[in-house]
Structure formats: structure tokens, C-alpha cells
Design a protein around this motif. Structure first.
Motif, PDB file in Angstrom:
ATOM      1  N   ILE A   1       0.737  -1.211   0.023  1.00 19.96           N
ATOM      2  CA  ILE A   1       0.023   0.050  -0.057  1.00 19.96           C
ATOM      3  C   ILE A   1       0.709   1.130  -0.047  1.00 19.96           C
ATOM      4  O   ILE A   1       1.774   1.288   0.860  1.00 19.96           O
ATOM      5  N   GLY A   2       0.639   2.012  -1.183  1.00 18.17           N
ATOM      6  CA  GLY A   2       1.328   3.143  -0.885  1.00 18.17           C
ATOM      7  C   GLY A   2       0.819   4.533  -1.677  1.00 18.17           C
ATOM      8  O   GLY A   2      -0.552   4.134  -2.041  1.00 18.17           O
ATOM      9  N   ARG A   3       1.422   5.460  -1.919  1.00 19.12           N
ATOM     10  CA  ARG A   3       0.610   6.884  -2.307  1.00 19.12           C
ATOM     11  C   ARG A   3       0.656   6.480  -3.885  1.00 19.12           C
ATOM     12  O   ARG A   3       1.326   5.844  -4.569  1.00 19.12           O
ATOM     13  N   GLN A   4      -0.651   7.202  -4.137  1.00 17.00           N
ATOM     14  CA  GLN A   4      -1.185   6.875  -5.615  1.00 17.00           C
ATOM     15  C   GLN A   4      -0.208   7.437  -6.668  1.00 17.00           C
ATOM     16  O   GLN A   4       0.149   7.094  -7.758  1.00 17.00           O
ATOM     17  N   ASP A   5       0.852   8.517  -6.082  1.00 18.37           N
ATOM     18  CA  ASP A   5       1.523   9.106  -7.081  1.00 18.37           C
ATOM     19  C   ASP A   5       3.044   8.459  -6.987  1.00 18.37           C
ATOM     20  O   ASP A   5       3.943   9.243  -7.625  1.00 18.37           O
ATOM     21  N   GLY A   6       3.334   7.348  -6.367  1.00 23.15           N
ATOM     22  CA  GLY A   6       4.511   6.870  -6.467  1.00 23.15           C
ATOM     23  C   GLY A   6       4.355   5.388  -5.964  1.00 23.15           C
ATOM     24  O   GLY A   6       3.486   4.798  -5.868  1.00 23.15           O
ATOM     25  N   GLN A   7       5.671   4.957  -5.859  1.00 28.61           N
ATOM     26  CA  GLN A   7       5.727   3.445  -5.584  1.00 28.61           C
ATOM     27  C   GLN A   7       6.329   3.153  -4.342  1.00 28.61           C
ATOM     28  O   GLN A   7       6.413   1.877  -3.828  1.00 28.61           O
ATOM     29  N   GLN A   8       6.487   3.943  -3.181  1.00 31.68           N
ATOM     30  CA  GLN A   8       6.903   3.980  -2.142  1.00 31.68           C
ATOM     31  C   GLN A   8       5.784   3.338  -1.255  1.00 31.68           C
ATOM     32  O   GLN A   8       4.908   4.020  -0.799  1.00 31.68           O
ATOM     33  N   PRO A   9       6.113   2.290  -0.524  1.00 29.11           N
ATOM     34  CA  PRO A   9       5.150   1.570   0.480  1.00 29.11           C
ATOM     35  C   PRO A   9       5.055   2.439   1.851  1.00 29.11           C
ATOM     36  O   PRO A   9       6.077   2.746   2.166  1.00 29.11           O
ATOM     37  N   LEU A  10       3.967   2.375   2.246  1.00 31.15           N
ATOM     38  CA  LEU A  10       3.789   2.792   3.528  1.00 31.15           C
ATOM     39  C   LEU A  10       4.460   1.926   4.574  1.00 31.15           C
ATOM     40  O   LEU A  10       4.717   0.641   4.398  1.00 31.15           O
ATOM     41  N   SER A  11       4.942   2.421   5.663  1.00 34.34           N
ATOM     42  CA  SER A  11       5.565   1.528   6.777  1.00 34.34           C
ATOM     43  C   SER A  11       4.439   0.575   7.518  1.00 34.34           C
ATOM     44  O   SER A  11       3.209   0.702   7.313  1.00 34.34           O
ATOM     45  N   SER A  12       4.997  -0.334   8.053  1.00 40.01           N
ATOM     46  CA  SER A  12       4.189  -1.637   8.618  1.00 40.01           C
ATOM     47  C   SER A  12       3.106  -0.861   9.838  1.00 40.01           C
ATOM     48  O   SER A  12       2.063  -1.220   9.908  1.00 40.01           O
ATOM     49  N   ASP A  13       3.929   0.119  10.439  1.00 38.18           N
ATOM     50  CA  ASP A  13       2.923   0.755  11.623  1.00 38.18           C
ATOM     51  C   ASP A  13       1.905   1.571  10.967  1.00 38.18           C
ATOM     52  O   ASP A  13       0.799   1.584  11.362  1.00 38.18           O
ATOM     53  N   ASP A  14       2.210   2.468   9.729  1.00 36.06           N
ATOM     54  CA  ASP A  14       1.113   2.993   9.260  1.00 36.06           C
ATOM     55  C   ASP A  14      -0.034   2.201   8.636  1.00 36.06           C
ATOM     56  O   ASP A  14      -1.050   2.249   8.673  1.00 36.06           O
ATOM     57  N   VAL A  15       0.386   1.046   7.972  1.00 33.51           N
ATOM     58  CA  VAL A  15      -0.642   0.123   7.505  1.00 33.51           C
ATOM     59  C   VAL A  15      -1.450  -0.449   8.689  1.00 33.51           C
ATOM     60  O   VAL A  15      -2.711  -0.465   8.437  1.00 33.51           O
ATOM     61  N   ARG A  16      -0.731  -0.808   9.626  1.00 31.04           N
ATOM     62  CA  ARG A  16      -1.551  -1.360  10.670  1.00 31.04           C
ATOM     63  C   ARG A  16      -2.483  -0.448  11.159  1.00 31.04           C
ATOM     64  O   ARG A  16      -3.872  -0.609  11.584  1.00 31.04           O
ATOM     65  N   ARG A  17      -2.170   0.908  11.311  1.00 26.89           N
ATOM     66  CA  ARG A  17      -3.074   1.637  11.861  1.00 26.89           C
ATOM     67  C   ARG A  17      -4.199   2.113  10.891  1.00 26.89           C
ATOM     68  O   ARG A  17      -5.399   2.374  11.183  1.00 26.89           O
ATOM     69  N   LEU A  18      -3.740   2.160   9.575  1.00 26.48           N
ATOM     70  CA  LEU A  18      -4.757   2.340   8.495  1.00 26.48           C
ATOM     71  C   LEU A  18      -5.820   1.238   8.373  1.00 26.48           C
ATOM     72  O   LEU A  18      -7.105   1.544   8.266  1.00 26.48           O
ATOM     73  N   LEU A  19      -5.603   0.059   8.743  1.00 30.36           N
ATOM     74  CA  LEU A  19      -6.428  -0.914   8.852  1.00 30.36           C
ATOM     75  C   LEU A  19      -7.241  -1.044  10.006  1.00 30.36           C
ATOM     76  O   LEU A  19      -8.475  -1.109   9.847  1.00 30.36           O
ATOM     77  N   LEU A  20      -6.867  -0.637  10.954  1.00 26.91           N
ATOM     78  CA  LEU A  20      -7.771  -0.307  12.524  1.00 26.91           C
ATOM     79  C   LEU A  20      -8.427   0.543  11.911  1.00 26.91           C
ATOM     80  O   LEU A  20      -9.899   0.560  12.369  1.00 26.91           O
ATOM     81  N   GLU A  21      -8.334   1.571  11.508  1.00 31.79           N
ATOM     82  CA  GLU A  21      -9.480   2.979  11.109  1.00 31.79           C
ATOM     83  C   GLU A  21     -10.247   2.343  10.161  1.00 31.79           C
ATOM     84  O   GLU A  21     -11.540   2.554  10.127  1.00 31.79           O
ATOM     85  N   PHE A  22      -9.787   1.711   9.167  1.00 33.21           N
ATOM     86  CA  PHE A  22     -10.655   1.030   7.980  1.00 33.21           C
ATOM     87  C   PHE A  22     -11.788   0.078   8.691  1.00 33.21           C
ATOM     88  O   PHE A  22     -13.012   0.332   8.318  1.00 33.21           O
ATOM     89  N   PHE A  23     -11.356  -0.866   9.357  1.00 33.12           N
ATOM     90  CA  PHE A  23     -12.435  -1.687  10.115  1.00 33.12           C
ATOM     91  C   PHE A  23     -13.336  -0.960  10.960  1.00 33.12           C
ATOM     92  O   PHE A  23     -14.504  -1.278  11.050  1.00 33.12           O
ATOM     93  N   ASP A  24     -12.937  -0.004  11.656  1.00 38.26           N
ATOM     94  CA  ASP A  24     -13.793   0.781  12.357  1.00 38.26           C
ATOM     95  C   ASP A  24     -14.740   1.475  11.709  1.00 38.26           C
ATOM     96  O   ASP A  24     -16.042   1.623  12.057  1.00 38.26           O
ATOM     97  N   GLU A  25     -14.487   2.052  10.461  1.00 34.79           N
ATOM     98  CA  GLU A  25     -15.427   2.897   9.679  1.00 34.79           C
ATOM     99  C   GLU A  25     -16.242   1.546   8.728  1.00 34.79           C
ATOM    100  O   GLU A  25     -17.442   1.993   8.575  1.00 34.79           O
ATOM    101  N   VAL A  26     -15.994   0.525   8.373  1.00 32.57           N
ATOM    102  CA  VAL A  26     -16.690  -0.246   7.561  1.00 32.57           C
ATOM    103  C   VAL A  26     -17.201  -1.477   7.879  1.00 32.57           C
ATOM    104  O   VAL A  26     -18.042  -2.298   7.270  1.00 32.57           O
ATOM    105  N   SER A  27     -16.884  -2.023   9.023  1.00 34.94           N
ATOM    106  CA  SER A  27     -17.338  -3.235   9.730  1.00 34.94           C
ATOM    107  C   SER A  27     -18.990  -3.211   9.705  1.00 34.94           C
ATOM    108  O   SER A  27     -19.376  -4.605   9.681  1.00 34.94           O
ATOM    109  N   HIS A  28     -19.379  -2.371   9.550  1.00 36.13           N
ATOM    110  CA  HIS A  28     -20.961  -2.310   9.962  1.00 36.13           C
ATOM    111  C   HIS A  28     -21.809  -2.171   8.558  1.00 36.13           C
ATOM    112  O   HIS A  28     -22.847  -2.327   8.492  1.00 36.13           O
ATOM    113  N   SER A  29     -20.927  -2.137   7.274  1.00 36.69           N
ATOM    114  CA  SER A  29     -21.669  -1.850   6.140  1.00 36.69           C
ATOM    115  C   SER A  29     -20.983  -2.486   4.849  1.00 36.69           C
ATOM    116  O   SER A  29     -21.285  -2.122   3.927  1.00 36.69           O
ATOM    117  N   GLN A  30     -20.106  -3.622   5.056  1.00 33.79           N
ATOM    118  CA  GLN A  30     -19.609  -4.369   4.088  1.00 33.79           C
ATOM    119  C   GLN A  30     -20.564  -4.768   3.294  1.00 33.79           C
ATOM    120  O   GLN A  30     -21.590  -5.607   3.597  1.00 33.79           O
TER     121      GLN A  30
END
Length: 230
Positions: free
Chosen positions: A63-92
Motif C-alpha cells: 500500500i502506497g501513495r497513488q503518485d509513487g511506488q513508495q510503500p507505507l510503513s508497517s505501523d502506518d498500514v496497521r493503523r490504517l487497517l484499524l481505522e478502516f475496520f472501525d469505519e466499514v465493519s457495519h456496512s460491508q
């Protein structure tokens, strides 16, 4: 080959709370199998100017920025996934055919849902969403590879045990821990499905619930014929 996986204590306590049964068992993942995940995650990433770098089964480093190929750090991915599940778990959204297939199979099989949820704190939202979609099977939350949980769930039950999951890591763990399990790798997203090679220990690679239900139905017919011939 990976080492066998031990079941986590918090998963074992959930297993012990299940009613005792001697029926054959289907252990089924939720994300990207019953509920769409990748499509929702991709929308979530695009809204943040992020994207999958490749259609392959890993999140950290992919997972990285749309304008480049630099991936996010593992900590950033973990935080992103926690926020994602909080937001979408009730509506998938449900994967087409999942509910009909599992409810039909439940006439002959016990169905238990085994999902990896960060922290398990989205479990009530997930149970409510699934119940509203007509999918009311027991839901167990796990973290990490699922082999230990699958082996513990199958203990004391007759074979066959069917394991359905999208993740190659979980399938490798189940193969190492319970090699007798029938393994179905189900991937709803066609791009990720087409980019996945079928491993030797996978009995069926599919993104179609009609095909999957027919395959599972034939398992019991085959074991019944073998029993009669024996």
C-alpha cells in the motif's frame, strides 16, 4: 513448510463455548469470502490518495501513495487497517451467493465463521451485519495464522473438515497444522484471484459461491459412497 500453529487462549475460550456436535464442519472466513473487503479497502485508500501497488496477497509493503511506488510503513498500514475496520465493519457488502450457499450447506454441515479482526473489537458490528444479511452462524475472532484454531475446532469431530479462506498464509498454517482439512481458497476480487497461483495443498481455488457449494456438496456424497463401499 510452516510450523504447526498453536491455538490462542482467547480463541480456545470461544471454541469451548460452542455446543458439542458430531456433524461435519465448514470453517469459513468472512472478509473477501462472505463480505467484500478488497473493493471497500480500495475505495478507502483512494479517498486518502493511496492505492495497492500490486494485486497480490500482502498489505504491508503493498500500500502506497497513488503518485509513487513508495510503500507505507508497517505501523502506518496497521493503523490504517484499524481505522478502516472501525469505519466499514457495519456496512460491508455481501459477496454474491454467499448467504444462499452457506445456508443451504448448513442442512448437512455445521458452519462456523472464523475471522481475523484487529483486537476483536468490531465483532458485535460484524455479527449484526451478518445477521441482517441472513447469515447467523457462530462467529469466532482470531488473530494471526488460523491453523491452531482450525485444528482445535475440528477436535472430536468426524472428517471431513472444510476450511474456506482467501489468505495464502492461513492456508499454509492449516496445511501445516491439520493437513487432512479440505482447503478452499476463495477470493471474491477477480484481480487478486487471477493473480493467485493454486498451491499444491489447495483443493479448490475459486471466486464463485455456486462452484464452491457444488464442490463441498460432492465431498459428502463421496464420503458416503466410500463408507458404503467399505
Amino acid at each position: 513448510m510452516p510450523e504447526p500453529t498453536q491455538v490462542l487462549p482467547e480463541v480456545l475460550s470461544q471454541i469451548h463455548a460452542l455446543p458439542v456436535s458430531s456433524r461435519p464442519l465448514i470453517i469459513c472466513d468472512v472478509d473477501e469470502v462472505i463480505l467484500h473487503l478488497i473493493a471497500h479497502l480500495e475505495d478507502y485508500l483512494h479517498a486518502r490518495e493511496l492505492a495497492f501497488l500490486k494485486y497480490e496477497y500482502r498489505l504491508t509493503g503493498n500500500i502506497g501513495r497513488q503518485d509513487g511506488q513508495q510503500p507505507l510503513s508497517s505501523d502506518d498500514v496497521r493503523r490504517l487497517l484499524l481505522e478502516f475496520f472501525d469505519e466499514v465493519s457495519h456496512s460491508q457488502d455481501m459477496v454474491p451467493g454467499a448467504g444462499d450457499a452457506l445456508n443451504a450447506l448448513a442442512a448437512d454441515w455445521d458452519v462456523i465463521l472464523l475471522t481475523n479482526l484487529p483486537g476483536g473489537h468490531n465483532k458485535p458490528a460484524r455479527e449484526k451485519l451478518l445477521a441482517g444479511l441472513g447469515i447467523a452462524f457462530p462467529l469466532l475472532t482470531n488473530s494471526g495464522p488460523k491453523g491452531g484454531a482450525v485444528a482445535a475446532l475440528s477436535r472430536g469431530r468426524p472428517e471431513p473438515v472444510v476450511f474456506i479462506d482467501d489468505s495464502p498464509t492461513n492456508h499454509e498454517s492449516v496445511h501445516a497444522t491439520l493437513p487432512s482439512a479440505v482447503q478452499i481458497q476463495f477470493i471474491a476480487d477477480a484481480r487478486f484471484l487471477n493473480a493467485t497461483e493454486k498451491a499444491d495443498h489447495i483443493d479448490l481455488l475459486s471466486g464463485d459461491w455456486q462452484e464452491t457449494a457444488a464442490f463441498i456438496g460432492a465431498i459428502l456424497q463421496g464420503s458416503s459412497r466410500n463408507h458404503q463401499n467399505g
